[in-house]
Scaffold this active site. Structure first.
Site, PDB file in Angstrom:
ATOM      1  N   ARG A 199      19.208  31.575  48.217  1.00  0.00           N
ATOM      2  CA  ARG A 199      19.836  31.725  49.532  1.00  0.00           C
ATOM      3  C   ARG A 199      19.480  33.073  50.154  1.00  0.00           C
ATOM      4  O   ARG A 199      19.159  33.164  51.336  1.00  0.00           O
ATOM      5  CB  ARG A 199      21.354  31.564  49.404  1.00  0.00           C
ATOM      6  CG  ARG A 199      21.716  30.128  49.198  1.00  0.00           C
ATOM      7  CD  ARG A 199      23.188  29.861  48.940  1.00  0.00           C
ATOM      8  NE  ARG A 199      23.362  28.401  48.920  1.00  0.00           N
ATOM      9  CZ  ARG A 199      24.516  27.774  48.873  1.00  0.00           C
ATOM     10  NH1 ARG A 199      25.640  28.460  48.814  1.00  0.00           N
ATOM     11  NH2 ARG A 199      24.560  26.459  48.877  1.00  0.00           N
ATOM     12  N   TYR A 232      17.688  24.628  55.064  1.00  0.00           N
ATOM     13  CA  TYR A 232      17.535  24.428  53.611  1.00  0.00           C
ATOM     14  C   TYR A 232      18.267  25.482  52.777  1.00  0.00           C
ATOM     15  O   TYR A 232      18.739  26.470  53.300  1.00  0.00           O
ATOM     16  CB  TYR A 232      16.095  24.204  53.199  1.00  0.00           C
ATOM     17  CG  TYR A 232      15.006  25.222  53.422  1.00  0.00           C
ATOM     18  CD1 TYR A 232      15.237  26.540  53.754  1.00  0.00           C
ATOM     19  CD2 TYR A 232      13.670  24.815  53.265  1.00  0.00           C
ATOM     20  CE1 TYR A 232      14.189  27.426  53.918  1.00  0.00           C
ATOM     21  CE2 TYR A 232      12.614  25.705  53.443  1.00  0.00           C
ATOM     22  CZ  TYR A 232      12.885  27.010  53.751  1.00  0.00           C
ATOM     23  OH  TYR A 232      11.860  27.880  53.912  1.00  0.00           O
ATOM     24  N   GLU A 233      18.409  25.202  51.501  1.00  0.00           N
ATOM     25  CA  GLU A 233      19.245  26.012  50.595  1.00  0.00           C
ATOM     26  C   GLU A 233      20.706  26.080  51.054  1.00  0.00           C
ATOM     27  O   GLU A 233      21.352  27.109  50.918  1.00  0.00           O
ATOM     28  CB  GLU A 233      18.684  27.435  50.453  1.00  0.00           C
ATOM     29  CG  GLU A 233      17.353  27.513  49.754  1.00  0.00           C
ATOM     30  CD  GLU A 233      17.348  26.815  48.407  1.00  0.00           C
ATOM     31  OE1 GLU A 233      18.397  26.786  47.737  1.00  0.00           O
ATOM     32  OE2 GLU A 233      16.300  26.287  48.030  1.00  0.00           O
ATOM     33  N   GLY A 234      21.205  25.000  51.591  1.00  0.00           N
ATOM     34  CA  GLY A 234      22.581  24.972  52.091  1.00  0.00           C
ATOM     35  C   GLY A 234      22.570  25.301  53.569  1.00  0.00           C
ATOM     36  O   GLY A 234      22.258  26.426  53.942  1.00  0.00           O
ATOM     37  N   GLN A 289      27.133  27.549  54.515  1.00  0.00           N
ATOM     38  CA  GLN A 289      27.273  28.976  54.193  1.00  0.00           C
ATOM     39  C   GLN A 289      28.556  29.538  54.795  1.00  0.00           C
ATOM     40  O   GLN A 289      29.267  30.329  54.161  1.00  0.00           O
ATOM     41  CB  GLN A 289      26.078  29.782  54.745  1.00  0.00           C
ATOM     42  CG  GLN A 289      24.706  29.308  54.294  1.00  0.00           C
ATOM     43  CD  GLN A 289      24.509  29.386  52.795  1.00  0.00           C
ATOM     44  OE1 GLN A 289      25.054  30.277  52.149  1.00  0.00           O
ATOM     45  NE2 GLN A 289      23.774  28.448  52.240  1.00  0.00           N
TER      46      GLN A 289
END
Lengths: 590, 590
Positions: free
Chosen positions: A302, A442-444, A449
């Protein structure tokens, strides 16, 4: 063409994010200021001269798939080999596996430069790094010795396999399955989508880390295990053996980062003639504890994605600045030169450029401060370790989401500065927006977040950690006030107003969460994260401007404080007063 | 797939933008409410079923150029022919040339629908409309009778040729030249870039309107003349004659609107064997007065581009809403259904959707109100005509810039709602952002619009016109307050705060401009335009929610007032207090 802003990066690391203090406190063994400078200088050179030229060719050629094999764009493999030859993949790996054991702060600084050169190039090694971290933390010694040396050097690359069609943000919904084999290995079956660098020809082997369920696993996130699945099995002597039953069945046609192959991966379908059905996998960590292992790598991923936002913003700013200095249109007020003035002389263009530069610097500071916290946690003990781990946890969602939003916004402003040329692909300004647009996803997603920040990070240390953080920011405002530098203008007062907004919103969220009023908290998550980023970023810019010889930094910090930070009052209002009209408006959505 | 929101469009025209009052006041001869509904219904059907299917094929195929000829994407010519066969190109043209003489309000409503279907399709006829307006206003009867009937019907299309490499926003810098011929015609020489629909195979002839300089013309904008240059000369009997010496030498590779050919046009280069050097042109209006003629068409083109912003926002919203209703991830608070909830149940997704819908509706209202002002000016006389002309002039830059910024922002949020799928081109969400991104640039960048607003529009009627406009907006706030509808929540108070910010910023700009402090005015131009758009948009949404059966509209107006409008205080602050830190920060730009 991108030129790595080595001096600015070094300044942010040392004077804003805490590297100077950490070195002085002896946190990093023999790391000297000179070594830091040398590494940054070399990374900058490589990024500017070798990586940046990959940008356009990657966009144009993409990563075509044929017979389950992906061909990377022309020239990429040479640069990758040169890059690993320079030891750049091994910066943070453990020394016993060939790594250099350098701080995360240096790694993210270098990562910024690779991603400024080409985000599609930069993302690949980020995934390898995640795989290394997961193996270092959770794998057996056997697996470590088989895989880590080649992953650390970059001879092989790694991937993360989470997403399935029905399981995106909700990892717990995944269905890929793993069966126990008699020899202690596992057989993996299932389909994974959106696998970054899932297949390519940069390296001879690709090491997939795959989340899957055992037959007797509990439902949801508590029944997920993590497996290592190599593309080619590895013989006892380290040479490559049989092809494993994992294949790429498709490569996505995406808006941007065309040089990064986004793959659909099929596990255990017996795709190849010489592969027996069932991809052979090795368990990482314990059965059903895969998500914890995955989180090890996801948190750092992240931060790495946040760095991508910073990186693209920096590259877009540089291109726009150069264009604005060269392109002439009309005569700006006060222009005394001949003919038309460069457009940088127009106040509206200056506003755009200052906004780009201010947001980029703010996002960089936050991301580096997050890396600093990770380094401090890694090198600390006891309460100190806990404090810095909390800090890294608090800052990670902000570093990811604020920075990637900044990446998109700054790239879009960059197009605008280019006028009609900005819409023409040859110019390159449009590619920055197309590339940057994935990073908030992407990555959450950035929404995830924001939810992570308000639901899981504000309560850290009984709610005190964030309060202490805000108190720390306030000391920067006080230092600005005490500096008596006229160049700061109203910066001190503006910072104080921003901190007041941040504090009020924080307290309201903490109380509302404690009251169990989750919907109201979630309704304000996104505005709160942006408020947090603006207040932190403004104070970091001001911190970097304190001290001598900082005229340019002072004027930028002031511009940010007087022109961008004032958004905090509306953001606070959305957090504290916005929920009723939001939660009551479902009827309008049709 | 896009479904034209006919009811919402009709509501905005009638209840917000003033169509009901204009019809009641007898401004539009025999236009009845029923006819309005019938036209909107038919346009909506055509846009949804015939134009929208062109969207993806246009993006994929683009407009390849070969031997100076452009091939349009498959299926486009058929739809275009059907479209002109339905009389859609002739909505506003004068009746003596085959037009239907309908109000601009209906034209922009239809234009929104074509552009929602496919912005690349919608932009072509917009240029034709501009050419029609310029000819109607300034051409000789001879030219009118030769060209207008076929331009009005759409049998031929028109173009606008302003931009040259060194002359973008600064039209006065153009160098194309025109020479007088003995027969009263002219010969045109030069290169024009970024010519929308400069070459294509939709129609047999293309009528170019071209700005060029006569040999003895004064420098700058006062030495520019406008010429009509047909692709094929027209014989006395109306049939097509020789090929004229104007050719397309290149088509741009753009970020979006791939179905719209953006051409480099070469005039007078003797490109073709059968064309004599020198493109044959006819003067429109007077020599050296070309810019005035061009402004006739540019103002309406600005509104039309603003409509494109609304249109793409609407299409992006519809796609996102459908996805959010269908896609399931996690369980939202309060979700009692089985398994995962549709993501529309998550408050953060609701915030995104409401923001999209609110901004779209606000931008639509402003653009339609601008069209209403144009209609009122056209049908009015004396002071009334002057009042409405001022109103159209005031609203045009806001309708252009605010709406196109909204188009980009809403399309970007739409990608976010789609998560990873949003970045995959097949989904279509990304195309909306790629298409929308040109609209803040062409027809005068949004920075130019903001400068136009603060420098030329705020002083209209001695500075009183804008004050009267704000006073009108205030009456909407008062009506909300008097409505005593609980559904409005804090809307009335929020509107008042927004109007106060707008008024304060307006007065400050007027005074600063009167003081001759141009740089300070220009520094605040862009924040002011957004402030204007938010305040106007919020009040129009509230106006549309007054009256019965408006629960959905009331909740949306409330969401806008309580969650989006609060940005005005920071925007006002940037206008009133932001200039010093901006104008002093040139040193930071390096």
């Amino acid at each position: 063409m991108y030129r790595a802003p080595v001096e600015e990066i070094a300044h942010t690391l040392k004077k804003i994010a805490g590297l100077d203090e950490a070195i002085a406190a002896g946190r990093f063994a023999d790391l000297s200021d000179d070594l830091v400078d040398a590494i940054l200088e070399e990374a900058g050179k490589f990024a500017s001269t070798r990586v940046a030229p990959l940008l356009e060719v990657g966009d144009k050629h993409g990563t075509p798939l044929k017979d389950a094999e992906v061909t990377m764009p022309p020239g990429w493999k040479d640069v990758y080999n040169e890059w690993i030859g320079g030891g750049w993949n091994a910066l943070t790996g453990k020394e016993e596996f060939g790594g250099q054991g350098l701080p995360m702060m240096l790694a993210v600084a270098a990562l910024e430069m690779w991603n400024s050169g080409s985000m599609a190039f930069g993302i690949g090694p980020t995934l390898t790094l995640g795989a290394i971290e997961a193996l270092e933390a959770h794998a057996t010694d056997d697996l470590k010795h088989t895989y880590l040396p080649k992953l650390v050097s970059g001879e092989w690359m790694g991937t993360m396999n989470l997403t399935e069609p029905q399981a995106g943000s909700d990892v717990g919904a995944l269905r890929s399955r793993a069966e126990r084999a008699d020899d202690g290995t596992y057989r993996i079956f299932g389909q994974k989508i959106f696998i970054t660098y899932g297949e390519h020809d940069l390296t001879d082997n690709i090491i997939h880390l795959v989340l899957a369920r055992l037959p007797d696993a509990p439902q949801g996130t508590k029944g997920i295990s993590l497996f290592l699945v190599p593309k080619f099995l590895v013989n006892a002597d380290g040479s490559l053996g049989a092809r494993n039953d994992v294949f790429c069945s498709g490569v996505e046609h995406k808006m941007g980062i065309h040089g990064s192959p986004t793959c659909t991966m099929i596990y255990g379908d017996g795709f190849a003639k010489d592969a027996k059905p069932g991809a052979i996998g090795w368990l990482i960590g314990e059965e059903n504890r895969g998500l914890a292992c995955m989180f090890t790598m996801m948190n750092n991923a992240r931060l790495a994605v946040g760095i991508q936002g910073v990186a693209v913003a920096e590259a877009a700013y540089q291109k726009s600045l150069a264009y604005a200095q060269e392109r002439r249109q009309m005569r700006a007020p006060g222009w005394t030169g001949e003919g038309m003035s460069p457009i940088i002389e127009h106040p509206d263009v200056q506003r755009n450029l200052l906004t780009m530069k201010g947001l980029t610097g703010a996002a960089r500071s936050i991301a580096y401060a997050c890396a600093h916290a990770l380094d401090m946690a890694r090198t600390g003990a006891g309460d100190d370790k806990k404090h810095w781990a909390d800090r890294a946890n608090l800052l990670t969602p902000v570093a990811k989401a604020f920075s990637t939003d900044v990446g998109v916004d700054v790239a879009s402003i960059g197009i605008q500065i280019h006028g009609g040329m900005g819409f023409i692909e040859e110019t390159g300004a449009a590619q920055f927006l197309r590339d940057a647009r994935i990073a908030p996803i992407y990555e959450g997603t950035n929404g995830i977040q924001a939810i992570d920040l308000v639901q899981r990070k504000l309560p850290l240390d009984g709610g005190n950690h964030v309060k202490d953080y805000i108190a720390e920011l306030r000391t920067i405002g006080e230092a600005v006030s005490l500096s008596n530098s006229a160049g700061f203008g109203q910066t001190a007062a503006r910072l104080q107003a921003g901190f007041d907004d941040l504090e009020a919103a924080t307290l309201w969220l903490q109380k509302t969460l404690a009251d169990g009023d989750v919907s109201n908290v979630l309704a304000g998550a996104t505005p709160y994260l942006r408020l947090f980023g603006l207040a932190a970023g403004a104070s970091y810019l001001a911190k970097g401007a304190l001290g001598a010889d900082n005229a340019g930094r002072t004027t930028l910090a002031r511009f940010f404080a007087e022109n961008l930070l004032n958004e905090t009052s509306a953001l606070k209002d959305r957090v504290v007063n916005g929920a009723p009209s939001l939660l009551g408006a479902r009827a309008a959505l049709q």
